[in-house]
Design a protein around this motif. Structure first.
Motif, mmCIF file in Angstrom:
data_model
loop_
_atom_site.group_PDB
_atom_site.id
_atom_site.type_symbol
_atom_site.label_atom_id
_atom_site.label_comp_id
_atom_site.label_asym_id
_atom_site.label_seq_id
_atom_site.Cartn_x
_atom_site.Cartn_y
_atom_site.Cartn_z
ATOM 1 N N HIS A 1 0.829 -1.208 0.000
ATOM 2 C CA HIS A 1 0.000 0.000 0.000
ATOM 3 C C HIS A 1 0.865 1.261 0.000
ATOM 4 O O HIS A 1 0.547 2.233 -0.687
ATOM 5 C CB HIS A 1 -0.916 0.029 1.225
ATOM 6 C CG HIS A 1 -1.949 -1.040 1.215
ATOM 7 N ND1 HIS A 1 -2.648 -1.377 2.348
ATOM 8 C CD2 HIS A 1 -2.416 -1.860 0.240
ATOM 9 C CE1 HIS A 1 -3.490 -2.353 2.066
ATOM 10 N NE2 HIS A 1 -3.362 -2.666 0.798
ATOM 11 N N ALA A 2 1.921 1.252 0.769
ATOM 12 C CA ALA A 2 2.770 2.438 0.917
ATOM 13 C C ALA A 2 3.402 2.861 -0.405
ATOM 14 O O ALA A 2 3.721 4.039 -0.588
ATOM 15 C CB ALA A 2 3.852 2.174 1.959
ATOM 16 N N ARG A 3 3.568 1.932 -1.327
ATOM 17 C CA ARG A 3 4.184 2.245 -2.622
ATOM 18 C C ARG A 3 3.184 2.801 -3.636
ATOM 19 O O ARG A 3 3.577 3.221 -4.723
ATOM 20 C CB ARG A 3 4.849 0.989 -3.198
ATOM 21 C CG ARG A 3 6.056 0.521 -2.413
ATOM 22 C CD ARG A 3 6.817 -0.586 -3.128
ATOM 23 N NE ARG A 3 6.022 -1.786 -3.355
ATOM 24 C CZ ARG A 3 5.929 -2.810 -2.518
ATOM 25 N NH1 ARG A 3 6.589 -2.787 -1.383
ATOM 26 N NH2 ARG A 3 5.200 -3.867 -2.820
ATOM 27 N N PRO B 1 0.181 5.336 -5.284
ATOM 28 C CA PRO B 1 -0.266 6.744 -5.227
ATOM 29 C C PRO B 1 -1.434 6.859 -4.243
ATOM 30 O O PRO B 1 -2.146 5.886 -3.973
ATOM 31 C CB PRO B 1 -0.719 7.027 -6.666
ATOM 32 C CG PRO B 1 -0.034 5.999 -7.507
ATOM 33 C CD PRO B 1 0.123 4.792 -6.626
ATOM 34 N N GLU B 2 -1.664 8.066 -3.728
ATOM 35 C CA GLU B 2 -2.600 8.262 -2.613
ATOM 36 C C GLU B 2 -4.009 7.709 -2.858
ATOM 37 O O GLU B 2 -4.558 7.017 -2.001
ATOM 38 C CB GLU B 2 -2.693 9.750 -2.263
ATOM 39 C CG GLU B 2 -3.593 9.988 -1.066
ATOM 40 C CD GLU B 2 -3.686 11.444 -0.672
ATOM 41 O OE1 GLU B 2 -4.506 11.728 0.214
ATOM 42 O OE2 GLU B 2 -2.962 12.282 -1.219
ATOM 43 N N ILE B 3 -4.606 7.979 -3.998
ATOM 44 C CA ILE B 3 -5.983 7.517 -4.242
ATOM 45 C C ILE B 3 -6.044 5.992 -4.258
ATOM 46 O O ILE B 3 -6.923 5.384 -3.641
ATOM 47 C CB ILE B 3 -6.551 8.118 -5.546
ATOM 48 C CG1 ILE B 3 -6.760 9.616 -5.350
ATOM 49 C CG2 ILE B 3 -7.847 7.434 -5.958
ATOM 50 C CD1 ILE B 3 -7.175 10.360 -6.596
ATOM 51 N N GLN B 4 -5.097 5.350 -4.934
ATOM 52 C CA GLN B 4 -5.062 3.886 -4.973
ATOM 53 C C GLN B 4 -4.722 3.307 -3.600
ATOM 54 O O GLN B 4 -5.242 2.260 -3.214
ATOM 55 C CB GLN B 4 -4.061 3.387 -6.021
ATOM 56 C CG GLN B 4 -4.515 3.609 -7.438
ATOM 57 C CD GLN B 4 -4.106 4.966 -7.983
ATOM 58 O OE1 GLN B 4 -3.496 5.776 -7.284
ATOM 59 N NE2 GLN B 4 -4.453 5.226 -9.232
ATOM 60 N N ARG B 5 -3.845 3.998 -2.861
ATOM 61 C CA ARG B 5 -3.492 3.537 -1.515
ATOM 62 C C ARG B 5 -4.719 3.546 -0.616
ATOM 63 O O ARG B 5 -4.988 2.564 0.084
ATOM 64 C CB ARG B 5 -2.382 4.402 -0.908
ATOM 65 C CG ARG B 5 -1.989 3.962 0.507
ATOM 66 C CD ARG B 5 -0.874 4.799 1.099
ATOM 67 N NE ARG B 5 -0.986 6.226 0.894
ATOM 68 C CZ ARG B 5 -1.792 7.034 1.588
ATOM 69 N NH1 ARG B 5 -2.567 6.549 2.535
ATOM 70 N NH2 ARG B 5 -1.820 8.324 1.338
ATOM 71 N N ARG B 6 -5.486 4.621 -0.653
ATOM 72 C CA ARG B 6 -6.698 4.700 0.185
ATOM 73 C C ARG B 6 -7.709 3.623 -0.216
ATOM 74 O O ARG B 6 -8.341 3.009 0.638
ATOM 75 C CB ARG B 6 -7.317 6.087 0.098
ATOM 76 C CG ARG B 6 -6.502 7.128 0.851
ATOM 77 C CD ARG B 6 -7.253 8.424 1.096
ATOM 78 N NE ARG B 6 -8.117 8.840 0.017
ATOM 79 C CZ ARG B 6 -7.965 9.940 -0.720
ATOM 80 N NH1 ARG B 6 -6.962 10.754 -0.466
ATOM 81 N NH2 ARG B 6 -8.810 10.241 -1.680
ATOM 82 N N GLU C 1 -6.294 0.232 1.055
ATOM 83 C CA GLU C 1 -6.414 0.145 2.514
ATOM 84 C C GLU C 1 -7.860 -0.115 2.919
ATOM 85 O O GLU C 1 -8.125 -0.918 3.818
ATOM 86 C CB GLU C 1 -5.879 1.414 3.169
ATOM 87 C CG GLU C 1 -4.372 1.526 3.099
ATOM 88 C CD GLU C 1 -3.830 2.876 3.556
ATOM 89 O OE1 GLU C 1 -4.619 3.836 3.729
ATOM 90 O OE2 GLU C 1 -2.601 2.968 3.738
ATOM 91 N N ALA D 1 -11.393 4.363 -7.327
ATOM 92 C CA ALA D 1 -11.450 5.010 -6.013
ATOM 93 C C ALA D 1 -12.464 4.271 -5.142
ATOM 94 O O ALA D 1 -13.375 3.604 -5.649
ATOM 95 C CB ALA D 1 -11.857 6.475 -6.151
#
Length: 135
Positions: A9-11, A13-18, A21, A93
């Motif tokens: 997850h940390a790798r 981009p923000e939208i995909q990470r959220r 998660e 998203a």
């Protein structure tokens, strides 16, 4: 959540990470006995050693895949191949995810399973696992 899944997850981009998660939290909540690990480079959840659900970043978005999803009778899940029983859907998203639909899919993932764990031992032949009485 497994530490390798958190690193995956940390790798992102923000939208995909959220999105990932949130998917991981929903999967963990619905399948509390499932083992989570990064398998073939992507987060996957297993029941009794059998892969049932996972996701990966691909060009169209995050692909949520159910190993036995072809038998879920869910039109929103795309069945690509004939040899295996997987089906998947893409999300860009978390706002695109219907929580009730996701719960239904995860419930089916626990109840409807083909035996991928023993695929190599059976020389590529899939067998349907009996429906568990208790999850």
């Amino acid at each position: 959540m497994h530490v390798d899944t958190a690193a995956y997850h940390a790798r992102l981009p923000e939208i995909q990470r959220r999105l990932c998660e949130s998917l991981a939290l929903a999967i963990d909540a619905q399948l509390p006995g499932a083992e989570n690990k990064v398998w073939h480079g992507h987060p996957v959840w297993f029941l009794a050693g059998n892969p049932i659900v996972g996701y990966s970043l691909q060009k169209p978005g995050i692909r949520l895949m159910f190993w036995s999803g072809a038998d879920f009778d869910e039109p929103a899940l795309n069945v690509l191949g004939a040899k295996f029983k997987d089906a998947s859907v893409f999300f860009k998203a978390w706002s695109e995810v219907d929580p009730e639909t996701l719960r239904r899919w995860l419930d089916k993932a626990a109840r409807i399973q083909w035996d991928y764990k023993n695929l190599v031992r059976r020389k590529g032949r899939l067998e349907r696992l009996p429906t568990p009485e208790i999850r």
